[in-house]
Design a protein around this motif. Structure first.
Motif, short mmCIF file in Angstrom:
data_model
loop_
_atom_site.label_atom_id
_atom_site.label_comp_id
_atom_site.label_asym_id
_atom_site.label_seq_id
_atom_site.Cartn_x
_atom_site.Cartn_y
_atom_site.Cartn_z
N SER A 116 63.27 38.18 32.19
CA SER A 116 64.19 37.75 33.23
C SER A 116 63.51 36.85 34.25
O SER A 116 62.29 36.88 34.41
CB SER A 116 64.79 38.98 33.94
N VAL A 117 64.32 36.07 34.95
CA VAL A 117 63.81 35.31 36.08
C VAL A 117 63.92 36.13 37.36
O VAL A 117 63.53 35.68 38.43
CB VAL A 117 64.58 33.97 36.27
N ARG A 118 64.46 37.34 37.23
CA ARG A 118 64.59 38.23 38.38
C ARG A 118 63.52 39.33 38.31
O ARG A 118 62.82 39.47 37.32
CB ARG A 118 66.00 38.85 38.40
N ALA A 119 63.40 40.09 39.40
CA ALA A 119 62.38 41.14 39.47
C ALA A 119 62.77 42.32 38.58
O ALA A 119 63.84 42.92 38.75
CB ALA A 119 62.23 41.61 40.91
N VAL A 120 61.90 42.66 37.64
CA VAL A 120 62.15 43.75 36.69
C VAL A 120 61.17 44.87 36.95
O VAL A 120 59.97 44.65 37.14
CB VAL A 120 62.03 43.25 35.24
N ASP A 121 61.69 46.10 36.92
CA ASP A 121 60.90 47.29 37.21
C ASP A 121 61.15 48.31 36.10
O ASP A 121 62.30 48.61 35.78
CB ASP A 121 61.34 47.85 38.56
N GLY A 127 55.07 58.98 34.18
CA GLY A 127 54.59 58.48 35.46
C GLY A 127 54.16 57.02 35.45
O GLY A 127 53.92 56.43 36.51
N HIS A 128 54.06 56.41 34.27
CA HIS A 128 53.72 54.99 34.21
C HIS A 128 54.84 54.17 34.86
O HIS A 128 56.02 54.51 34.77
CB HIS A 128 53.54 54.53 32.76
N ARG A 129 54.45 53.08 35.48
CA ARG A 129 55.42 52.17 36.09
C ARG A 129 54.92 50.74 35.96
O ARG A 129 53.71 50.48 36.06
CB ARG A 129 55.64 52.51 37.56
N PHE A 130 55.85 49.82 35.72
CA PHE A 130 55.49 48.41 35.64
C PHE A 130 56.47 47.59 36.46
O PHE A 130 57.68 47.76 36.36
CB PHE A 130 55.50 47.91 34.19
N GLN A 131 55.94 46.71 37.29
CA GLN A 131 56.75 45.79 38.07
C GLN A 131 56.24 44.38 37.80
O GLN A 131 55.07 44.08 38.04
CB GLN A 131 56.66 46.11 39.56
N ALA A 132 57.11 43.52 37.27
CA ALA A 132 56.71 42.14 36.98
C ALA A 132 56.30 41.46 38.28
O ALA A 132 57.01 41.54 39.29
CB ALA A 132 57.86 41.39 36.32
N GLU A 266 50.90 39.75 34.09
CA GLU A 266 51.84 39.61 35.20
C GLU A 266 53.28 39.88 34.78
O GLU A 266 54.11 40.23 35.61
CB GLU A 266 51.74 38.21 35.80
N THR A 267 53.58 39.73 33.50
CA THR A 267 54.98 39.86 33.06
C THR A 267 55.18 40.90 31.96
O THR A 267 56.30 41.10 31.50
CB THR A 267 55.50 38.51 32.55
N TRP A 268 54.09 41.59 31.53
CA TRP A 268 54.23 42.60 30.49
C TRP A 268 53.08 43.59 30.58
O TRP A 268 52.10 43.36 31.30
CB TRP A 268 54.30 41.96 29.11
N THR A 269 53.17 44.69 29.83
CA THR A 269 52.11 45.69 29.82
C THR A 269 52.15 46.48 28.53
O THR A 269 53.11 46.37 27.75
CB THR A 269 52.26 46.65 31.02
N TYR A 270 51.11 47.27 28.28
CA TYR A 270 51.13 48.25 27.19
C TYR A 270 50.25 49.42 27.58
O TYR A 270 49.32 49.29 28.38
CB TYR A 270 50.68 47.64 25.86
N PHE A 271 50.56 50.60 27.02
CA PHE A 271 49.78 51.80 27.36
C PHE A 271 50.12 52.92 26.39
O PHE A 271 51.20 52.95 25.79
CB PHE A 271 50.07 52.25 28.79
N TRP A 272 49.18 53.87 26.24
CA TRP A 272 49.43 55.07 25.46
C TRP A 272 50.28 56.03 26.28
O TRP A 272 50.10 56.15 27.48
CB TRP A 272 48.12 55.76 25.08
N GLU A 273 51.17 56.75 25.62
CA GLU A 273 52.01 57.73 26.29
C GLU A 273 51.17 58.89 26.78
O GLU A 273 50.32 59.43 26.07
CB GLU A 273 53.08 58.22 25.33
N GLY A 274 51.44 59.32 28.02
CA GLY A 274 50.79 60.49 28.58
C GLY A 274 51.73 61.68 28.60
O GLY A 274 52.88 61.59 28.15
N ALA A 275 51.26 62.80 29.14
CA ALA A 275 52.10 63.98 29.25
C ALA A 275 53.20 63.72 30.27
O ALA A 275 52.98 63.03 31.27
CB ALA A 275 51.27 65.18 29.67
N PRO A 276 54.41 64.27 30.04
CA PRO A 276 55.51 64.08 31.01
C PRO A 276 55.08 64.54 32.40
O PRO A 276 54.43 65.58 32.56
CB PRO A 276 56.62 64.95 30.45
N LYS A 277 55.45 63.75 33.39
CA LYS A 277 55.10 64.08 34.76
C LYS A 277 56.02 65.17 35.29
O LYS A 277 57.25 65.09 35.14
CB LYS A 277 55.22 62.84 35.65
N LYS A 278 55.44 66.22 35.86
CA LYS A 278 56.25 67.33 36.36
C LYS A 278 56.74 67.04 37.77
O LYS A 278 56.13 66.33 38.53
CB LYS A 278 55.41 68.62 36.35
#
Length: 278
Positions: A116-121, A127-132, A266-278
């Motif tokens: 997107s040309v808009r802000a994507v979150d 608990g992982h989070r990505f903001q373009a 800046e516009t993408w990411t990757y990561f291994w899945e962790g345990a669900p955040k409580k």
């Protein structure tokens, strides 16, 4: 082996370093693939994606079914899916959910890219989070005959337009480059009238198998403004840490440098899945 261990760290499709000798010899059964597909769907549905325009934040919806599936036994990917999140029909994010075979069981890898040309979150249950940090795509106009009046005619035009693109990737550490292979079929078709899009498609380029490292977005636009003609436009989305070069009719129209780690994306990411955040 040194090439594989290094490459695994830098490509979504390959994941983190691992030993090919750990893979079990047999391919997954149909029952196993179905369970992995169901687990993949649940993981995609659990990702919270929002897109912001000015002060307006809207929750994007994930398409009910993946836009493609693929497996890669030599690389221990038992099953992988590619998903699209949409806002009023327009794709705003792409995500891969990949299941890797390990002795201790299945390990999951996420790969997520703004479209997107808009802000994507994006937010994940672990608990992982990505903001373009910048606009993911930059639109360019194609000076070609106006979009056809029918959907079938426009689709033929878009397939022809895609054939004019080529893509290569380069790894600055390994000093290698690959000319990517265009995938035979569009990954996704859509319409988004509220965004002035009469018809659009996503088309992919892959280095190995059918896992897309580069995606070309093609759209037929109808702004509905007097004096503004219908037109074609395109944009490029990268889902690899390798450097990217895309050419249109042999002229380079997009380039992105090699990145060493997700912190530089800046516009993408990757990561291994962790345990669900409580």
């Amino acid at each position: 082996m040194r090439y594989l261990l290094l490459a695994l760290a830098f490509h979504c499709a390959w994941g983190a370093p691992g030993h090919l000798g750990e893979a079990r010899a047999e391919e997954p059964t149909e029952a196993k693939l179905k369970k992995l597909a169901d687990d993949s769907r649940a993981r995609a549905a659990a990702v919270e994606v929002t897109v912001t325009t000015g002060e307006r934040a809207a929750k994007a919806t994930v398409r009910p079914e993946p836009i493609m599936k693929y497996t890669d036994v030599p690389r221990q990917i038992e099953m992988a899916t590619l998903w699209v999140w949409q806002d009023e029909g327009r794709p705003i994010a792409l995500g891969k959910v990949e299941a890797y075979e390990r002795k201790e069981g299945t390990k999951w890898l996420y790969c997520f890219a703004s479209a997107s040309v808009r802000a994507v979150d994006g937010k994940w249950p672990d608990g992982h989070r990505f903001q373009a940090r910048q606009d993911a795509i930059s639109w360019a106009t194609l000076k070609d005959p106006a979009p056809h009046e029918t959907a079938a005619g426009r689709l033929r035009q878009m397939k022809d337009l895609f054939q004019r693109f080529t893509a290569t990737t380069r790894d600055d550490q390994l000093k290698t480059s690959d000319e990517l292979r265009p995938l035979a079929r569009p990954l996704h078709e859509y319409t988004a009238p509220k965004h002035g899009v009469t018809q659009g498609i996503l088309c992919g380029f892959a280095a190995n198998g059918t896992n897309p490292d580069v995606v070309i977005v093609l759209e037929a636009t109808d702004p509905n403004d007097k004096g503004v003609p219908k037109a074609w436009r395109y944009a490029v989305i990268g889902m690899t840490a390798s450097g990217i070069s895309v050419k249109l009719d042999k002229t380079e129209v997009f380039t992105r440098p090699y990145a060493k780690s997700p912190a530089e994306f800046e516009t993408w990411t990757y990561f291994w899945e962790g345990a669900p955040k409580k």
